[in-house]
Design a protein around this motif. Structure first.
Motif, PDB file in Angstrom:
ATOM      1  N   LYS A 141      -5.590  74.485  84.661  1.00 19.89           N
ATOM      2  CA  LYS A 141      -6.353  73.627  83.762  1.00 19.89           C
ATOM      3  C   LYS A 141      -7.757  73.420  84.313  1.00 19.89           C
ATOM      4  N   PHE A 185      -4.016  73.915  89.345  1.00 15.93           N
ATOM      5  CA  PHE A 185      -2.754  74.423  88.826  1.00 15.93           C
ATOM      6  C   PHE A 185      -1.866  73.240  88.504  1.00 15.93           C
ATOM      7  N   ARG A 186      -1.029  73.399  87.469  1.00 18.51           N
ATOM      8  CA  ARG A 186      -0.097  72.352  87.071  1.00 18.51           C
ATOM      9  C   ARG A 186       1.223  72.964  86.650  1.00 18.51           C
ATOM     10  N   THR A 191       6.581  76.218  83.322  1.00 21.16           N
ATOM     11  CA  THR A 191       5.357  76.980  83.125  1.00 21.16           C
ATOM     12  C   THR A 191       4.339  76.566  84.168  1.00 21.16           C
ATOM     13  N   HIS A 230       2.277  88.084  88.129  1.00 29.64           N
ATOM     14  CA  HIS A 230       2.051  88.237  86.694  1.00 29.64           C
ATOM     15  C   HIS A 230       1.760  89.710  86.434  1.00 29.64           C
ATOM     16  N   ASP A 275       0.482  76.415  84.848  1.00 26.27           N
ATOM     17  CA  ASP A 275      -0.740  76.441  84.050  1.00 26.27           C
ATOM     18  C   ASP A 275      -1.933  76.164  84.954  1.00 26.27           C
ATOM     19  N   THR A 305       4.129  72.597  83.950  1.00 22.38           N
ATOM     20  CA  THR A 305       4.363  71.983  82.645  1.00 22.38           C
ATOM     21  C   THR A 305       5.684  72.471  82.069  1.00 22.38           C
ATOM     22  N   ASP A 306       6.163  71.763  81.086  1.00 18.20           N
ATOM     23  CA  ASP A 306       7.362  72.163  80.334  1.00 18.20           C
ATOM     24  C   ASP A 306       8.540  72.479  81.239  1.00 18.20           C
TER      25      ASP A 306
END
Length: 90
Positions: free
Chosen positions: A59, A67-68, A55, A33, A57, A70-71
């Motif tokens: 949480k 970490f997850r 993505t 990042h 993420d 998503t989308d």
């Protein structure tokens, strides 16, 4: 570093595997990042195609943090009722 992989399994065919990686495999893709350090993420070439456009993420909840993924545009639907596996669009 965080290693993200897609494995076959679950009731819909695929599931995510997220784990801490101490070393980078020679064929891993390495992502960072631009403003968060350290932010090393490793993805193997096969999983990359199944994660493209997703993505990552982080949480935080009362029962823990994780970490997850998503989308994920490669996923056919939101996945199974258990929230672990998903079906790929082919």
């Amino acid at each position: 570093a965080l290693r993200i992989a897609v494995e076959s399994g679950g009731c819909h065919g695929y599931q995510y595997k997220l784990e801490v990686a101490r070393t980078r495999e020679p064929d891993d893709y390495h992502f960072t990042h631009p403003s968060i350090t350290p932010s090393n993420v490793y993805v193997d070439p096969i999983s990359l195609g199944l994660l493209k456009g997703s993505t990552i993420d982080f949480k935080t909840e009362h029962i823990g943090s994780s970490f997850r993924i998503t989308d994920n545009p490669q996923s056919k639907d939101s996945g199974c009722g258990c929230g672990v596996s998903w079906e790929a669009k082919f």
